[in-house]
Design a protein around this motif. Structure first.
Motif, mmCIF file in Angstrom:
data_model
loop_
_atom_site.group_PDB
_atom_site.id
_atom_site.type_symbol
_atom_site.label_atom_id
_atom_site.label_comp_id
_atom_site.label_asym_id
_atom_site.label_seq_id
_atom_site.Cartn_x
_atom_site.Cartn_y
_atom_site.Cartn_z
ATOM 1 N N PRO A 129 -57.402 -49.470 -11.660
ATOM 2 C CA PRO A 129 -58.602 -50.307 -11.510
ATOM 3 C C PRO A 129 -59.419 -49.922 -10.274
ATOM 4 O O PRO A 129 -58.909 -49.976 -9.153
ATOM 5 N N VAL A 130 -60.675 -49.562 -10.491
ATOM 6 C CA VAL A 130 -61.545 -49.143 -9.393
ATOM 7 C C VAL A 130 -62.132 -50.356 -8.673
ATOM 8 O O VAL A 130 -62.266 -50.369 -7.460
ATOM 9 N N THR A 131 -62.479 -51.382 -9.459
ATOM 10 C CA THR A 131 -63.229 -52.503 -8.885
ATOM 11 C C THR A 131 -62.407 -53.794 -8.904
ATOM 12 O O THR A 131 -61.409 -53.909 -9.636
ATOM 13 N N VAL A 132 -62.871 -54.730 -8.120
ATOM 14 C CA VAL A 132 -62.219 -56.050 -8.083
ATOM 15 C C VAL A 132 -62.219 -56.684 -9.472
ATOM 16 O O VAL A 132 -61.213 -57.260 -9.907
ATOM 17 N N GLU A 133 -63.351 -56.543 -10.191
ATOM 18 C CA GLU A 133 -63.415 -57.154 -11.541
ATOM 19 C C GLU A 133 -62.340 -56.574 -12.451
ATOM 20 O O GLU A 133 -61.715 -57.279 -13.240
ATOM 21 N N GLY B 223 -76.222 -44.232 -4.561
ATOM 22 C CA GLY B 223 -74.901 -44.859 -4.608
ATOM 23 C C GLY B 223 -73.946 -44.084 -3.734
ATOM 24 O O GLY B 223 -74.232 -42.951 -3.329
ATOM 25 N N GLU B 224 -72.807 -44.706 -3.427
ATOM 26 C CA GLU B 224 -71.811 -44.025 -2.603
ATOM 27 C C GLU B 224 -71.071 -42.984 -3.437
ATOM 28 O O GLU B 224 -70.669 -43.265 -4.574
ATOM 29 N N ALA B 225 -70.870 -41.826 -2.820
ATOM 30 C CA ALA B 225 -70.209 -40.735 -3.540
ATOM 31 C C ALA B 225 -68.819 -41.151 -4.035
ATOM 32 O O ALA B 225 -68.418 -40.829 -5.160
ATOM 33 N N GLN B 226 -68.097 -41.902 -3.210
ATOM 34 C CA GLN B 226 -66.732 -42.317 -3.587
ATOM 35 C C GLN B 226 -66.739 -43.135 -4.884
ATOM 36 O O GLN B 226 -65.977 -42.865 -5.810
ATOM 37 N N LEU B 227 -67.625 -44.117 -4.942
ATOM 38 C CA LEU B 227 -67.696 -44.958 -6.143
ATOM 39 C C LEU B 227 -68.141 -44.120 -7.342
ATOM 40 O O LEU B 227 -67.579 -44.232 -8.435
ATOM 41 N N GLN C 294 -75.608 -51.575 -13.859
ATOM 42 C CA GLN C 294 -74.899 -52.824 -13.539
ATOM 43 C C GLN C 294 -74.681 -52.942 -12.032
ATOM 44 O O GLN C 294 -74.784 -54.031 -11.467
ATOM 45 N N ARG C 295 -74.383 -51.833 -11.375
ATOM 46 C CA ARG C 295 -74.049 -51.863 -9.943
ATOM 47 C C ARG C 295 -75.253 -51.557 -9.057
ATOM 48 O O ARG C 295 -75.107 -51.346 -7.858
ATOM 49 N N GLY C 296 -76.438 -51.466 -9.647
ATOM 50 C CA GLY C 296 -77.646 -51.267 -8.853
ATOM 51 C C GLY C 296 -77.858 -49.841 -8.377
ATOM 52 O O GLY C 296 -78.749 -49.567 -7.569
ATOM 53 N N ILE C 297 -77.032 -48.942 -8.867
ATOM 54 C CA ILE C 297 -77.214 -47.522 -8.513
ATOM 55 C C ILE C 297 -78.447 -46.988 -9.233
ATOM 56 O O ILE C 297 -79.185 -46.163 -8.711
ATOM 57 N N GLU D 191 -84.485 -49.490 -19.144
ATOM 58 C CA GLU D 191 -83.497 -50.503 -18.747
ATOM 59 C C GLU D 191 -82.169 -50.201 -19.442
ATOM 60 O O GLU D 191 -81.853 -50.755 -20.499
ATOM 61 N N ILE D 192 -81.419 -49.323 -18.836
ATOM 62 C CA ILE D 192 -80.220 -48.790 -19.477
ATOM 63 C C ILE D 192 -79.023 -49.705 -19.205
ATOM 64 O O ILE D 192 -78.130 -49.402 -18.414
ATOM 65 N N LYS D 193 -79.028 -50.850 -19.888
ATOM 66 C CA LYS D 193 -78.022 -51.896 -19.654
ATOM 67 C C LYS D 193 -76.952 -51.859 -20.731
ATOM 68 O O LYS D 193 -77.240 -51.532 -21.885
ATOM 69 N N PHE D 194 -75.734 -52.254 -20.331
ATOM 70 C CA PHE D 194 -74.671 -52.415 -21.327
ATOM 71 C C PHE D 194 -75.169 -53.296 -22.473
ATOM 72 O O PHE D 194 -75.822 -54.326 -22.243
ATOM 73 N N GLY D 195 -74.871 -52.892 -23.678
ATOM 74 C CA GLY D 195 -75.184 -53.728 -24.834
ATOM 75 C C GLY D 195 -76.526 -53.442 -25.478
ATOM 76 O O GLY D 195 -76.811 -53.994 -26.542
#
Lengths: 729, 134
Positions: A642-646, A480-484, A424-427, A437-441
């Motif tokens: 909450p980690v993300t804005v969403e 991806g960023e290590a923090q995320l 989802q986050r492009g990592i 294609e390992i997508k949610f759902g």
């Protein structure tokens, strides 16, 4: 649609031909015996490298300090390994021990085996509590525990045959390693005739345990109504991976017909009295309480959804509009009703539900019709909601293959959800996953990942390493960023979280992360006490709960018991007792059960003392292996807030209100990022305070190390433990 | 099938049925070993005895409880593991157990209590058993 529970694809093949190909590498004779007052005072040691098979005595000190089950397992493992030992070293052991109360047929939930080994996920001891008949049947052949060390050169089985007085290590080249076939084949190979089938139990893994760190073990029992073997899982921490690394294809126990008094209990009448009382409680109240007899733990799906606690999309959210498609009403219809579903005799909770006639849609068993054991709540939430898959057929498909291939459904669900969020986050993308294609759902993508794990190919090889290693790999590759990655990768100590959202329950954050083995709910499940019922508002209250419940629950594992009949059924007047969360009447039942079998009278204080010693021993064990300190007890931020804005925006009203009421900050005019930062600072500070309070209550230093005074108080001041602790004081 | 039925109007609570039953089942005399128990409830005798409903058959994990051709529910002792789920789940509380006896036990409609009752308060009544668990 009605499902026929007697119908399934026959998988056995020519069992005699497969057995004829066995080559006996070593065999000994032994004198079978029954335990006296719950103990045989004898264990079985097997070394697969040099083919040693020997009986070993149980000392009084072992019984006093470690009781049995998980306690015996930890003690054997401590003695067999060193600080430098890792999961795939030959000296690592796999121990199976049922415990002194196991095998009684009167009290519900009394057939458990405890599995202990050094985990390939965490490098510290893992303990699993598993049903099926293996432990009790082995115990009634004459052994309180089975210790397996070393590695075989080729695939072998270990056979313990009580009626024949024979123990053997046999090469078994032809049998399928996948659990639903292995259990069926070996059961038929070692039973004398059809009547004898329930007296055989098999432990096996599956082909994915060869290629991943999340391999589990399946413990079988023969279901008389279905005329088929059923499976229960020692799921967590990679027990199946260790098993296959030792080149074990199966453990087979052929026991004697079970009777109700084979523990030779001190007072059978006492056990019978409380057993009948529990059966009556389940008869009278289960339909109005937890529906365990009809739905098993799957009854929790909609409850968790209603309280925003059901993990959705890798623990981002706590509910989903499609939850009704996988809730208990669906499983109530899909599970076969009206036949006994206990994983040991006398379990009137009967939560081992089965979905019959599942038509397999993918993989090597495509087109087969099979019984799927479960899904339990953890599986429905993990491989279902947490991956955004709300289709019961795909859920059954995933559950089926997890069991068959020997994969832990909890770790698989959590790591699959992590991969899906990375997509989802492009990592992750198609190039990085080899086209998956390992997508949610996506149920098909989830199953493809599973088959890749089974075949040891593609992205499945990476995912099968678990979340902790994936985070490192993705960060190192610059994906991806290590923090995320660290914030959203739901693991502590290397073990994936089980399936409850802990963001709004500080106590549950501790319940997961302040555990010995990693974030598994079987130590402390405090969400309702904390978040819903608000029974533990202060840090001291939470610390007390995080002192009491993990230690109390440890006791089940010492004795070979299931936790579920403790509080998934309650006496009619439980709510009116001073401490309903403890279910005091049932605690008293356990004291009586222990006294009734072993002859040793205990009260609730002594019960805790027994567990507290072993619990602290395990903490020191972790310390010896390089973990067991404060730094290893912190959760990823996704478990805290909450980690993300969403995520923040999806529950903005809640978080804004908390800013205002708890921190005294007016959220108006602040950006979401500013509000998230304030929330994070506050919540992480709260967690640090919780750790301080819990460590203090547990008698540990601020770094989470048991003090010498604590070791003395709990009777664990052995010189070798003191030496480990002193390095950290 | 023949089901044991009591008539509260005739019963004088002399407990002869219990004595006869304990003797037949266990060669004992005491009420704890009887599969029929009669107690006064609100001034009326209440008969606690199996009505052959067969709910116990559905909870038995070993197949030890079966319905015979006659319709009577019987326990095969050699298959029983003494888990007592049948005792806890009996809707009429008439699957029972006694101290010192491992398997539970129940009324098998043998009729000895009918013969023993001085007030003729007990009888075996023919009832259908189609559709009941077997």
């Amino acid at each position: 649609m009605a499902y026929d529970y007697t119908k399934r694809t026959d998988l056995k093949g020519d069992v005699d031909k497969q057995k004829q190909a066995h080559k006996v590498l070593k065999e000994i004779t032994f004198k079978p015996a029954l335990p006296q007052r719950g103990y045989n005072d004898r264990t079985l040691y097997v070394n697969l490298t040099d083919l040693t098979i020997e009986e070993r005595p149980v000392t009084q000190q072992m019984k006093d300090k470690f009781i049995g089950g998980r306690g015996f397992g930890l003690w054997f493992l401590w003695n067999a390994t060193q600080a430098s030992t890792r999961w795939n070293d030959p000296e690592n052991e796999l121990i199976i021990a049922p415990g002194p109360l196991a095998g009684n047929t009167q009290y519900p939930g009394s057939g458990k085996s405890l599995v202990v080994t050094l985990s390939p996920m965490t490098d510290i001891p893992i303990d699993c509590n598993v049903g099926g008949y293996f432990g009790p049947l082995m115990k009634f052949c004459g052994f309180d525990a089975l210790e397996i060390q070393g590695k075989a050169a080729r695939d072998v089985i270990l056979v313990i045959d009580g009626p024949k007085g024979r123990i053997a290590i046999e090469e078994a080249p032809l049998e399928n390693v996948d659990s639903h076939v292995a259990a069926e084949v070996f059961t038929h190979q070692y039973a004398d005739d059809e009547k004898d089938l329930p007296n055989v139990s098999v432990v096996s893994a599956g082909r994915a345990a060869d290629h991943t760190r999340i391999g589990c073990l399946n413990f079988s029992w023969y279901d008389l109504r279905r005329k088929a073997t059923r499976l229960k899982q020692a799921g967590r921490g990679g027990t199946g991976t260790v098993f296959r690394d030792k080149k074990l294809k199966a453990l087979v126990v052929h026991g004697f017909p079970v009777k109700g008094d084979q523990n030779n209990p001190a007072d059978l009448e006492r056990i019978a009295r409380i057993g009948v009382k529990m059966h009556k409680e389940l008869h009278d109240f289960d339909d109005s309480q937890c529906h365990m007899r009809r739905q098993g733990t799957a009854h929790l799906v909609e409850i968790m959804d209603a309280y925003d606690l059901l993990p959705v999309h890798n623990f981002q959210y706590g509910n989903h509009p499609d939850t009704p498609r996988i809730n208990s009403q669906v499983w109530d219809k899909r599970f076969t009703q009206g036949i006994p579903d206990g994983c040991w005799y006398g379990c009137s909770m009967a939560c081992s539900k089965g979905a019959d006639e599942h038509q397999v849609m993918t993989g090597p068993y495509r087109g087969h019709s099979n019984t799927v054991d479960g899904p339990e709540y953890e599986t429905a939430a993990g491989v279902g909601a947490n991956c955004g898959i709300f289709d019961p057929d795909w859920l059954l498909e995933c559950n089926f293959y997890c069991d068959v291939y020997g994969i832990d459904t909890i770790s698989f669900g959590t790591l699959c959800a992590f991969c899906m969020e990375c997509w989802q986050r492009g990592i992750l993308n198609a190039e990085r996953t080899g086209g998956l294609e390992i997508k949610f759902g996506s149920g098909p993508a989830q199953l493809e990942l599973m088959h890749q794990m089974a075949e040891g190919r593609g992205f499945g090889l990476i995912a099968g390493q678990g979340v902790a290693r994936m985070k490192k790999i993705f960060a190192e590759k610059g994906w991806g960023e290590a923090q995320l990655l660290n914030d959203i990768g739901m693991e502590v100590k290397g073990l994936e979280f089980s399936q409850y959202m802990s963001k709004e329950s500080l106590a549950q954050q501790g319940g997961y992360s302040l555990t010995n083995k990693g974030p598994q709910h079987d130590e402390a499940w405090l969400i309702f006490m904390d978040m819903v019922n608000k029974q533990i508002p202060t840090f001291e209250d939470k610390a007390e709960a995080l002192f009491y419940f993990p230690i109390f629950r440890t006791w089940f594992g010492l004795n070979g018991l299931c936790k579920l009949p403790w509080n998934d059924i309650e006496p009619a007047d439980n709510a009116r007792t001073p401490e309903p969360a403890k279910v005091p009447e049932h605690v008293q039942n356990y004291c009586e059960l222990f006294a009734g079998i072993t002859g040793r009278e205990i009260d609730r204080h002594e019960l805790l003392r027994m567990s507290r010693g072993v619990y602290n021993f395990q903490r020191v064990f972790n310390l010896r292996q390089g973990k067991g300190q404060r730094a290893h007890d912190r959760p990823p931020y996704r478990a805290v807030g909450p980690v993300t804005v969403e995520e923040y925006t999806s529950r903005a009203e809640r978080y804004d209100k908390q800013l205002k009421e708890i921190l005294g900050v007016d959220p108006a005019g602040k950006s979401v990022e500013e509000k998230m930062a304030l929330t994070r600072e506050h919540r992480e500070a709260q967690y640090e305070k919780l750790m301080d309070a819990v460590y203090k209550r547990r008698g540990w230093t601020p770094n989470g190390v048991p003090t010498l005074e604590t070791l003395k108080e709990v009777g664990m001041d052995f010189p070798e433990l003191v030496a480990v602790v002193e390095q950290h004081l | 099938m023949k089901v044991l039925v009591g008539d509260p109007g005739k019963c004088k609570l002399v407990h002869a049925c219990e004595a006869a039953c304990a003797k037949v089942l266990h060669k004992k005399t005491g009420r704890p070993h009887a599969a029929i128990r009669v107690d006064p409830v609100e001034g009326q005798p209440r008969f606690q005895v199996c009505n052959q409903c067969g709910e116990c058959i559905t909870v038995c994990p070993t197949g030890a409880l079966t319905r015979a051709k006659s319709g009577i529910v019987l326990l095969k002792k050699d298959l029983c593991v003494a888990c007592y789920m049948c005792v806890g789940f009996c809707p009429s509380l008439s699957m029972v157990r006694a101290e010192g006896v491992l398997p539970p036990f129940k009324c098998i409609s043998c009729g000895q209590c009918v013969k023993a009752c001085p007030e003729k308060a007990l009888s075996l009544v023919e009832q259908p058993h189609e559709g009941l668990p077997s």
